[in-house]
Each structure stands twice: as C-alpha cells, then as structure tokens.
Write a protein that holds these residues in place. Structure first.
Motif, PDB file in Angstrom:
ATOM      1  N   LYS A 663       0.844  -1.185   0.000  1.00 39.38           N
ATOM      2  CA  LYS A 663       0.000   0.000   0.000  1.00 39.38           C
ATOM      3  C   LYS A 663       0.891   1.251   0.000  1.00 39.38           C
ATOM      4  O   LYS A 663       2.095   1.185   0.260  1.00 39.38           O
ATOM      5  CB  LYS A 663      -0.919   0.010   1.219  1.00 39.38           C
ATOM      6  CG  LYS A 663      -1.937  -1.115   1.230  1.00 39.38           C
ATOM      7  CD  LYS A 663      -2.877  -0.970   2.421  1.00 39.38           C
ATOM      8  CE  LYS A 663      -3.901  -2.069   2.446  1.00 39.38           C
ATOM      9  NZ  LYS A 663      -4.840  -1.923   3.593  1.00 39.38           N
ATOM     10  N   THR A 664       0.272   2.384  -0.277  1.00 45.07           N
ATOM     11  CA  THR A 664       1.058   3.609  -0.364  1.00 45.07           C
ATOM     12  C   THR A 664       1.730   3.975   0.950  1.00 45.07           C
ATOM     13  O   THR A 664       2.791   4.585   0.955  1.00 45.07           O
ATOM     14  CB  THR A 664       0.162   4.777  -0.821  1.00 45.07           C
ATOM     15  OG1 THR A 664      -0.996   4.837   0.020  1.00 45.07           O
ATOM     16  CG2 THR A 664      -0.285   4.579  -2.249  1.00 45.07           C
ATOM     17  N   CYS A 665       1.101   3.583   2.064  1.00 40.77           N
ATOM     18  CA  CYS A 665       1.724   3.897   3.358  1.00 40.77           C
ATOM     19  C   CYS A 665       3.006   3.103   3.572  1.00 40.77           C
ATOM     20  O   CYS A 665       3.811   3.449   4.446  1.00 40.77           O
ATOM     21  CB  CYS A 665       0.739   3.636   4.494  1.00 40.77           C
ATOM     22  SG  CYS A 665       0.098   1.954   4.556  1.00 40.77           S
ATOM     23  N   ASP A 666       3.230   2.038   2.799  1.00 37.81           N
ATOM     24  CA  ASP A 666       4.421   1.210   2.936  1.00 37.81           C
ATOM     25  C   ASP A 666       5.418   1.436   1.810  1.00 37.81           C
ATOM     26  O   ASP A 666       6.443   0.737   1.739  1.00 37.81           O
ATOM     27  CB  ASP A 666       4.028  -0.276   2.978  1.00 37.81           C
ATOM     28  CG  ASP A 666       3.121  -0.597   4.152  1.00 37.81           C
ATOM     29  OD1 ASP A 666       3.363  -0.040   5.243  1.00 37.81           O
ATOM     30  OD2 ASP A 666       2.188  -1.401   3.992  1.00 37.81           O
ATOM     31  N   LEU A 667       5.157   2.371   0.913  1.00 35.07           N
ATOM     32  CA  LEU A 667       6.060   2.611  -0.205  1.00 35.07           C
ATOM     33  C   LEU A 667       7.352   3.256   0.281  1.00 35.07           C
ATOM     34  O   LEU A 667       7.361   4.057   1.210  1.00 35.07           O
ATOM     35  CB  LEU A 667       5.399   3.518  -1.243  1.00 35.07           C
ATOM     36  CG  LEU A 667       4.249   2.933  -2.063  1.00 35.07           C
ATOM     37  CD1 LEU A 667       3.686   3.994  -2.994  1.00 35.07           C
ATOM     38  CD2 LEU A 667       4.695   1.708  -2.852  1.00 35.07           C
ATOM     39  N   SER A 668       8.430   2.909  -0.382  1.00 35.19           N
ATOM     40  CA  SER A 668       9.729   3.527  -0.123  1.00 35.19           C
ATOM     41  C   SER A 668      10.506   3.546  -1.430  1.00 35.19           C
ATOM     42  O   SER A 668      10.168   2.840  -2.386  1.00 35.19           O
ATOM     43  CB  SER A 668      10.497   2.763   0.962  1.00 35.19           C
ATOM     44  OG  SER A 668      10.729   1.421   0.558  1.00 35.19           O
ATOM     45  N   GLU A 669      11.538   4.349  -1.479  1.00 26.68           N
ATOM     46  CA  GLU A 669      12.316   4.471  -2.708  1.00 26.68           C
ATOM     47  C   GLU A 669      13.217   3.253  -2.867  1.00 26.68           C
ATOM     48  O   GLU A 669      14.218   3.103  -2.162  1.00 26.68           O
ATOM     49  CB  GLU A 669      13.129   5.760  -2.683  1.00 26.68           C
ATOM     50  CG  GLU A 669      12.280   7.018  -2.728  1.00 26.68           C
ATOM     51  CD  GLU A 669      13.063   8.218  -3.214  1.00 26.68           C
ATOM     52  OE1 GLU A 669      14.300   8.129  -3.283  1.00 26.68           O
ATOM     53  OE2 GLU A 669      12.437   9.245  -3.535  1.00 26.68           O
ATOM     54  N   LYS A 670      12.861   2.408  -3.814  1.00 35.03           N
ATOM     55  CA  LYS A 670      13.633   1.196  -4.071  1.00 35.03           C
ATOM     56  C   LYS A 670      13.160   0.581  -5.373  1.00 35.03           C
ATOM     57  O   LYS A 670      12.155   0.993  -5.952  1.00 35.03           O
ATOM     58  CB  LYS A 670      13.478   0.205  -2.928  1.00 35.03           C
ATOM     59  CG  LYS A 670      12.058  -0.235  -2.665  1.00 35.03           C
ATOM     60  CD  LYS A 670      11.993  -1.171  -1.476  1.00 35.03           C
ATOM     61  CE  LYS A 670      10.553  -1.557  -1.151  1.00 35.03           C
ATOM     62  NZ  LYS A 670      10.481  -2.462   0.025  1.00 35.03           N
ATOM     63  N   SER A 671      13.886  -0.424  -5.813  1.00 35.56           N
ATOM     64  CA  SER A 671      13.509  -1.188  -6.990  1.00 35.56           C
ATOM     65  C   SER A 671      12.862  -2.487  -6.553  1.00 35.56           C
ATOM     66  O   SER A 671      13.315  -3.134  -5.605  1.00 35.56           O
ATOM     67  CB  SER A 671      14.732  -1.476  -7.866  1.00 35.56           C
ATOM     68  OG  SER A 671      15.247  -0.278  -8.416  1.00 35.56           O
ATOM     69  N   LEU A 672      11.808  -2.872  -7.264  1.00 35.05           N
ATOM     70  CA  LEU A 672      11.078  -4.086  -6.931  1.00 35.05           C
ATOM     71  C   LEU A 672      10.980  -4.972  -8.162  1.00 35.05           C
ATOM     72  O   LEU A 672      10.754  -4.485  -9.280  1.00 35.05           O
ATOM     73  CB  LEU A 672       9.668  -3.750  -6.436  1.00 35.05           C
ATOM     74  CG  LEU A 672       9.560  -3.059  -5.077  1.00 35.05           C
ATOM     75  CD1 LEU A 672       8.111  -2.661  -4.811  1.00 35.05           C
ATOM     76  CD2 LEU A 672      10.049  -3.971  -3.976  1.00 35.05           C
ATOM     77  N   PRO A 673      11.134  -6.273  -7.991  1.00 34.44           N
ATOM     78  CA  PRO A 673      11.000  -7.179  -9.139  1.00 34.44           C
ATOM     79  C   PRO A 673       9.535  -7.366  -9.513  1.00 34.44           C
ATOM     80  O   PRO A 673       8.656  -7.434  -8.657  1.00 34.44           O
ATOM     81  CB  PRO A 673      11.606  -8.486  -8.626  1.00 34.44           C
ATOM     82  CG  PRO A 673      11.429  -8.424  -7.145  1.00 34.44           C
ATOM     83  CD  PRO A 673      11.518  -6.977  -6.763  1.00 34.44           C
ATOM     84  N   THR A 674       9.268  -7.426 -10.795  1.00 39.70           N
ATOM     85  CA  THR A 674       7.927  -7.674 -11.289  1.00 39.70           C
ATOM     86  C   THR A 674       7.756  -9.148 -11.618  1.00 39.70           C
ATOM     87  O   THR A 674       8.727  -9.921 -11.625  1.00 39.70           O
ATOM     88  CB  THR A 674       7.650  -6.829 -12.537  1.00 39.70           C
ATOM     89  OG1 THR A 674       8.511  -7.270 -13.589  1.00 39.70           O
ATOM     90  CG2 THR A 674       7.880  -5.357 -12.251  1.00 39.70           C
ATOM     91  N   VAL A 675       6.516  -9.528 -11.901  1.00 40.85           N
ATOM     92  CA  VAL A 675       6.253 -10.907 -12.304  1.00 40.85           C
ATOM     93  C   VAL A 675       6.926 -11.203 -13.632  1.00 40.85           C
ATOM     94  O   VAL A 675       7.317 -12.342 -13.902  1.00 40.85           O
ATOM     95  CB  VAL A 675       4.727 -11.143 -12.388  1.00 40.85           C
ATOM     96  CG1 VAL A 675       4.405 -12.515 -12.918  1.00 40.85           C
ATOM     97  CG2 VAL A 675       4.094 -10.950 -11.019  1.00 40.85           C
TER      98      VAL A 675
END
Length: 895
Positions: A663-675
């Motif tokens: 959720k937006t409250c847990d967002l942080s600046e980082k890279s995340l892997p997609t499916v």
C-alpha cells in the motif's frame, strides 16, 4: 459561595440548545468519577457519623450487541428530559484508630438530611432473579428551558459531580424543592447479599466498584488512593425504573469481600417507566391472568388453553411459583389457529401417530422474567423440553420518540411487556412462537433456492459456524442472485477460491439481528464478520400498505423473507449479493474502477483467470487515457485475435504486477521485481512547498500514481497516468541510440564519463541538450568545443548535467523564494528546480521527460547548463576604530 455562584449561573442562562447524544456519548464517563470530580459533593461535619453510600451511576450505556447505532434522518428534535440521577456523597476518611467497615448502612439507620419526607417501614425483601445480567441506565438526551418547573433536574443531569443535595439546597431560594430518590421512599424492599473470597496477589489492597454486568459487558474499575494506612473507597450503583442496585468489591488484608444491596419496589408496587427519580413506588392494580390478558388484547390464547385443558398446567397451579407467559395477540393467534385447522384437515390421517407438541407450553417460562433484567441473547427454557426462547434487545435513540429498547422473542416482536397478574408475568407478542429444531445451516440445506449458497458455505468451511451454538445472523442470497454477478466473481464464488469466504463473511453477523432492529425513517448500522458496516434502511410504509415495509441493505440488496429462526440464530433471504472490494477478484475490481482497456487486454490475452488467481501482489494499472494511444490499444481495436496468448502482451501485463502487496503507506524508494522479471523503480516526492520532507507523491518508473490503495482479494490496485515499458538499455546506450544526442555524447566521451553512465549499480538523472542547442550556440558566436576548453572545465560542464538520483518530472513543482528547491549534480553544483509551463532546471527547460533506462532516466533540455565558478572565500577584516577611521553609513554612525 457555591450556592451564590449557581444562582448566578441559573439567572444568567437565557436558552440552552437541545443536544441529543446516542450510543457513544462520552464513554469515559462510564467510569466512576475520581475524587477531584466529586469535590463539590457535601461532606458531613462529623466524620464518624453514619453516612449514605456514594451512589454514582454510569452516564450512558453502550449497545449489548455489535449493532453500532441507529440514526434518525435529519437532525433529531428535542428529546424528553432524562430521569434524575441518584445523589452522590463522598465516603469518610477514617482516623488511624478506627477500623475499616465495608458494611452497607441499612436504609432505616441512614442519616436523613433535613427536608426529607417521612418514610414508613418497608415491606419484606423480595429476592431478584438470580444470575441475571443488569441493564444499565441510559441518559441519551439533555434538554431544558429556563422556565422549566425544576431547573435543578437539568443541572443535576448536566453536572452530576455536584450531587443532588447541592441543587436541592436551592429550594430555600425558590429554585426547586428538596427531593429524595424513590428508593428512599415507601414501599421499597431491600435485599442484602455478602460474599467473601481470598484475593489474588494483584487484587490485594485495592477496591473495585462495579455496576455489575452491563449490556455491553463493560464494568467500571477504580483503585482507591491510600492516605497513610487508610483506604478510600467508592460505591457504584445502577438505576432502573423499579430497581436500584449497588455493588461493592473490597480487597483488604488478602480477602475479597463483595456486598450487593438491592432496593426495588415491593411485590404489588411499581413505578411508570418515565417516572421522575423522586416518584415513589405506588400500588398497582393486579388482576388474574385472564383479565390481564384481555386488557392486553391477548385473551384468545388463554381461552384456547383453557378449552384444551392446559391452562392449569400452564400457570403451574399448586406449585406456588410464578410463571412468565409470552401471549400472542388475538389477531395473530386466530390467524395461526385457522392455519392449523386447515393443516389438520389435510393431515388428518397422521394426526394420531405422534403426540403433538403443546403450543401453549411453548409460550410459558418458569419464573418471573422481567425483560429489563434479561441480557441480550439470553435463552429461556420453556415448559416444553428442548425448546427455548431467545430474547434479544435493541437500543434505540431517544430522538425517535420510542422506548429506549425494543425486545423480541425468537425474533417475534414483543409488543407489551412486564405486566403483572396474580398468576403470571405477561408479555404480548406480535406473532406466534414456533418450535425450533434446526440450526441455521440446516435451514439453508433444506431450501432448494439456496443450493449455490449451501455449496459455497461448505467449500469455505463456514458451514461449521452456522452449525455451532454461538448466535449468528446470515443474509442468504438466492440462486437467482448469483446469476446477477459478473462472470469472474461468480466463478470464484462457485469454486470457493480466492476470497470467496470474505464475500460470505460480508453477509454474516456474530449476533442475532432481527428485522425488529430496523425502524422506518431511521438507518441501522451493524458490523459483519469482516468488521465492515452494513447499513440497513427500512422504508416508510405507504398509507394503504398492509405488508411490512421493505428493508434495504447498503441500498443494494432487499430482504425478501425476514426472521427465519433457527436454534442458533436467524437467516434473512436477500435478492442480491452484497459486494465488498476486499473480497473481489482482481479483474472484477479493475472493471469496477473503469480501467476498461487494461481489463480488455487481460481478457483478449486469455490470461485473465491467472490474474484472478494471483495473491499478495500489487498491480499498477494504467488508466484508459494512458492506454488509448498505445499500440496495444490499436491492436485491441483492429486485430484483437492477434492478442490471444500473445507472449509480448503477457510480458507487458506482467510488468505491471509486483510482489508483494504494498500500500502507499508502505512505499519507499527502491527497486522491486515484477512478475515479468525486470524491476520497476519506486520514487517518492513532496509537493509541499514548506514541508519538503512530507512525501505525498509516488511514481513507478516516473509514471505517477493517480489513484491508489483499492484492495482486492489479498492484493492491491494502484492506477498510473502512463503505461510501464521495461527498459532495454542503460543511459549510455540510450545516448548512442539517438542521433539527436551526438554532440553531448561526444562531450561525455571526451570527459571519460562513459563508464559512469553505463554502470547499472547506481541510478542517475541525465540532462541532455539536443544537437540543435549546440548549433544555436555556434551561430551566436559562442563555442563549447572541447578544444576551446581545458579538460577540467569540460569534465565540470558534463558533470553539471548528471545527478546521482532519479528526479522525475512529476517530482518537480513550482517554487518561489524563499521556498527554493535544488538538486545537486555529481560535480557539486546546486541546480535550482521549479516548474512554469514545463519543468525547469536552472536556466534550461525540460522538453522531453522521463526517458527510462535500466540505470536511471534521461531528460531532454533546451539549454546548456554552465557551471558557476566557485565563490571566493574571503575572510572579513575587522578595522578597529582609530585615527583615520570614517563611519561608513548609518550603521557605523549609530554605533
């Protein structure tokens, strides 16, 4: 002095607005008032004189069930003045030589203040019904007028910490008469109970005062302060129209002592429900049960019981015990009797095979059951073995002008209640009680129009809850209601997959909710097993309407059949399934959010079912506006067949799905892997000019989140203003691939910074002037050729265009002095960023935003950013005043 202050307060009041309060009115005042809140109560001059116990009362009561509230349409009108509270005193502080006495002072030995009316000896005590949960006294509305006959009553309700005696003392000034509570008057029977147990270690040396078990199970606990070796304690009492109960629990010297004093109107005496607190118990007219039933409009049941020879058994004659009768009204009993006669004609051949159940004994309960003493969900054993009556009570706001509670017996509304006769206590019903032999799940199984619901309940194992002993309510949609569903949701429900259990829990309550709880012209809120509110609204009945008015749930579903009672609760039949976003399949949620093109791409690819099966994921879905000019939208319109199981389309769709659920409250600046395998980059920005540390804007690969946090079944949906495309090249390769960047690429190579821009371990923002910018400089006579510059100047100039951070255009906002924002290049230059018609970085405007690469982004700019020379750091010289010193300006002249 206090009296003079109160007089001025009374005289200075011009008008007081009526303010009704409902179920959650100041819950902190349900606790016993602390010492400083009772400082205005009168304290006797003789500390060892016998004192009346302090009688504090809760100012409100919460509902016993999880029915949150009942709110009337529009602002409620003034409600009647709430009943007066009992008076309050402080208990004395004992001297060091005195022993602590926890005994209640008997009524006849209590100190009687001046002005109290004489009270004759009270009759013998009558024990109350044992094991009965106490219902709290309600104060739901406060209203008054300066011309009211007794303004002391209003102030006693509004400011209870003053006590009765404080306001009764105004009688000498003409503001009111001294009044005593009814339970100190005549015809009051007193019962005293004591018990003693061994206190636990944590309970030692503390005093607990409680109101008893209230309807919501909340009790008040007070730890008394200690003054030296002495203990201070407070009584807490509970008020009802005909009963006043004080309970005291004292822990001292390792022993826990419980004392309960009950004062109530003696048998044959009573008070009206709306009586003033000082109205004494008065003798009531008691008739035999037949005359009482006739007065209440329920004589047909008694007469039929007499003809059937069951009246004597029904009333328990010869046993010396009272019974409670739940009598159906004459109209309801005659309709039932006519229906039974018709059934007997049809089934006459089987009439003598089994002994029929006594419908009369089904309406009789041994003992005197007053409804105000019965807790919600209480089961009463009838005179028929294995048959019980479930009593439910529902609190109503006073603004409706109705009684504070509505009662039901097996969901049959109780019309009139607590009418005493010579042989029984009588309640009347708006219907007949039927024998209950099946639980709620069994009722669903035997209904042919609920086959789908039965299957889903069993697949999700929620059927066990409907077979248990705890009370439950379920709103059951018919098979036709399932056919109205969107195909993806219907498939998920029928197969019991995903969050099918959540959809079912949206239809279930962990209490017995009868249709009686809904009131025409009001809205009732109940909370389901998901903790989400269900808003029930009963429509107003038309003038010529005979059938009950319709009940709507969330303005979506209509109750078709109400109050089908089982042994463990009730079910209501509804015509539409109640949706909840937290239980919808992702494709259904996408459709509801009008993401039409993205939904059509999912369906055209043939992978929509796989998306519904995803769990604990975050989906970034582009809006229709973002997709309408893409190649995928064109193919969807012109050649949809080429999209079926298209692997490129599948990669495009999977690139918008990230694990886990964020959720937006847990967002942080980082890279995340997609499916799909490649990463997406999350960045946060602040749009507040002053509070630059408050991040309130998020981007994914520089695509802005425009709508967010729509929860689905174990997943969350965010909407983007542009589609996401996996980057294939790093920043250097992006420069090399575009011939319009050749001049700047030449400078990068001369500055030996190619390895920096090809490094994937860091993220950069590159500001690239196009070739035509360099050509404009050449035409104007300026030069930026490498040969015309030193190597250090060239490197500094190129580094000024490189920022070691991802600065998307969405993160650049308009700023003005003094709220200026800047970014720092890798050359140490602070570049001011702002926005006019377009984003602007120093002197250059951004003409093309957010070209995404694997190691950052690239912005096209329309000017070259020239590095500023470093400022000379000159140390200021202090010239002392002396010979030859001349003041320079007003500042020096002043000193």
């Amino acid at each position: 002095m206090l009296r003079q202050w109160a007089c001025l307060l009374l005289l200075g009041s011009i008008s007081i607005q009526a303010v009704p309060f409902y179920g959650d009115f100041m819950p902190h005042l349900t606790h016993t008032l602390p010492l400083h809140r009772t400082m205005f109560a009168p304290i006797p001059l003789a500390p060892l004189a016998p004192l009346e116990p302090l009688d504090l009362e809760p100012m409100h009561a919460q509902a016993s069930q999880r029915v949150a509230s009942v709110w009337a349409h529009g602002p409620p009108g003034p409600a009647p003045l709430a009943p007066q509270r009992p008076q309050s005193h402080l208990l004395p502080l004992f001297s060091s030589g005195s022993s602590f006495d926890t005994e209640f002072v008997p009524l006849e030995h209590q100190h009687r203040p001046q002005g109290r009316q004489d009270v004759g000896p009270a009759p013998g005590p009558v024990p109350p019904a044992g094991g009965v949960e106490q219902k709290p006294f309600n104060v739901d509305a406060i209203t008054t007028d300066v011309n009211a006959p007794n303004p002391a009553i209003f102030f006693q309700q509004s400011f209870p910490f003053f006590g009765n005696e404080f306001f009764n003392s105004f009688g000498g000034f003409g503001f009111g008469n001294a009044q005593e509570p009814w339970w100190k008057g005549p015809n009051v029977c007193t019962e005293k109970e004591e018990g003693e147990t061994v206190a636990t270690e944590t309970e030692a040396d503390e005093t607990v005062d409680t109101f008893g078990q209230e309807r919501d199970g909340v009790s008040s606990v007070v730890r008394s302060p200690l003054f030296g070796q002495f203990q201070f304690s407070v009584n807490s009492c509970m008020e009802k129209p005909n009963k006043h109960v004080c309970t005291k629990i004292v822990n001292q010297n390792g022993k826990k002592k419980t004392l309960t004093l009950t004062r109530q109107c003696c048998h044959g005496y009573g008070r009206s429900r709306n009586a003033d607190f000082s109205t004494p118990c008065e003798k009531i007219d008691i008739k035999d049960v037949e005359a009482t039933a006739s007065d209440m409009g329920a004589k047909q049941f008694i007469e039929s019981a007499r003809k059937a020879g069951e009246l004597s058994d029904l009333l328990g004659q010869g046993s010396g015990k009272m019974v409670t009768l739940f009598l159906p009204r004459d109209q309801d009993f005659m309709e039932y009797h006519a229906a039974q006669q018709q059934e007997n004609i049809v089934e006459q051949a089987n009439a003598d095979k089994t002994k029929p159940l006594s419908i009369y004994k089904l309406h009789a309960v041994l003992g005197e059951v007053q409804l105000e003493d019965v807790p919600n969900e209480q089961l009463l054993q009838t005179e028929v073995p294995d048959q019980k009556i479930r009593i439910n009570s529902y609190q109503l706001p006073p603004a409706l002008g109705l009684e504070p509670y509505r009662y039901s017996a097996n969901c049959v509304p109780i019309d009139k209640h607590d009418k005493l006769s010579e042989q029984a206590l009588v309640h009347t019903l708006n219907g007949m009680l039927q024998p209950l032999t099946k639980n709620v799940m069994d009722l669903i199984r035997e209904r042919p129009d609920m086959s789908i619901m039965r299957t889903v309940l069993e697949k999700t194992n929620l059927s066990a809850m409907l077979e248990g002993e705890k009370p439950v309510t379920i709103f059951v949609p018919t098979d036709d209601a399932f056919e109205k569903l969107e195909p993806h949701l219907r498939r998920a429900l029928k197969e019991g997959r995903g969050c099918a259990s959540n959809i079912l829990k949206n239809h279930m309550l962990d209490l017995t909710f009868c249709s009686l709880a809904t009131v025409p012209g009001a809205k009732t809120t109940a909370f389901n097993l998901l903790g989400e509110p269900l808003l029930l609204n009963r429509t107003q009945r038309a003038e010529n309407q005979t059938e009950p008015s319709a009940i709507l749930i969330n303005n979506v579903a209509k109750i078709m059949e109400a109050d089908i009672m089982g042994t463990n609760g009730v079910l209501h039949v509804i015509d539409t399934i109640l949706p909840t976003e937290t239980a919808l399949p992702m494709t259904t949620l996408i459709s509801q959010k009008n993401l039409t093109i993205f939904k059509q791409l999912l369906e055209a690819s043939g992978y929509d079912d796989q998306f519904d099966d995803l769990n604990n994921v975050t989906i970034f879905a582009p809006t229709d506006k973002a997709l309408q000019n893409t190649e995928w939208a064109r193919l969807l319109k012109e050649q949809p067949e080429v999209l079926n199981h298209n692997l490129d389309l599948l990669e495009f769709l999977n690139y918008h799905v990230v694990k886990p659920m964020i959720k937006t409250c847990d967002l942080s600046e980082k890279s995340l892997p997609t499916v799909a395998g490649a990463n997406v980059r999350l960045n946060l920005y602040s749009t507040h000019a002053l509070f630059s540390d408050v991040m309130n804007r998020a981007t994914v690969n520089c695509a802005r989140l425009v709508h967010f946090d729509d929860e689905s079944c174990g997943s969350v949906l965010h909407q983007l203003d542009r589609p996401l495309t996996p980057p294939k090249n790093n920043i250097l390769k992006v420069l090399e691939a575009n011939p319009s960047y050749s001049h700047f690429l030449e400078l990068v190579r001369k500055a030996n910074l190619t390895q920096l821009l090809s490094n994937d371990s860091n993220s950069y923002t590159l500001l690239v002037p196009k070739n035509d910018v360099f050509e404009e400089f050449s035409e104007s006579g300026e030069t930026l050729k490498p040969a015309a510059q030193t190597q250090a100047e060239l490197v500094a100039m190129v580094k000024t265009h490189i920022v070691e951070d991802v600065v998307c255009c969405a993160g650049i906002i308009p700023t003005n002095w003094p709220f200026v924002r800047s970014i720092e290049s890798i050359g140490g230059q602070h570049l001011r960023i702002t926005r006019d018609r377009r984003p602007k970085i120093e002197n250059a405007g951004v003409t093309k935003c957010d070209v995404v690469a694997t190691n950052g982004i690239l912005h096209e700019i329309n000017d070259i950013i020239v590095p500023r020379p470093p400022r000379a750091q000159q140390r200021p010289q202090l010239i002392p005043p002396g010979a030859g010193y001349q003041p320079q300006g007003d500042f020096d002249a002043f000193f």
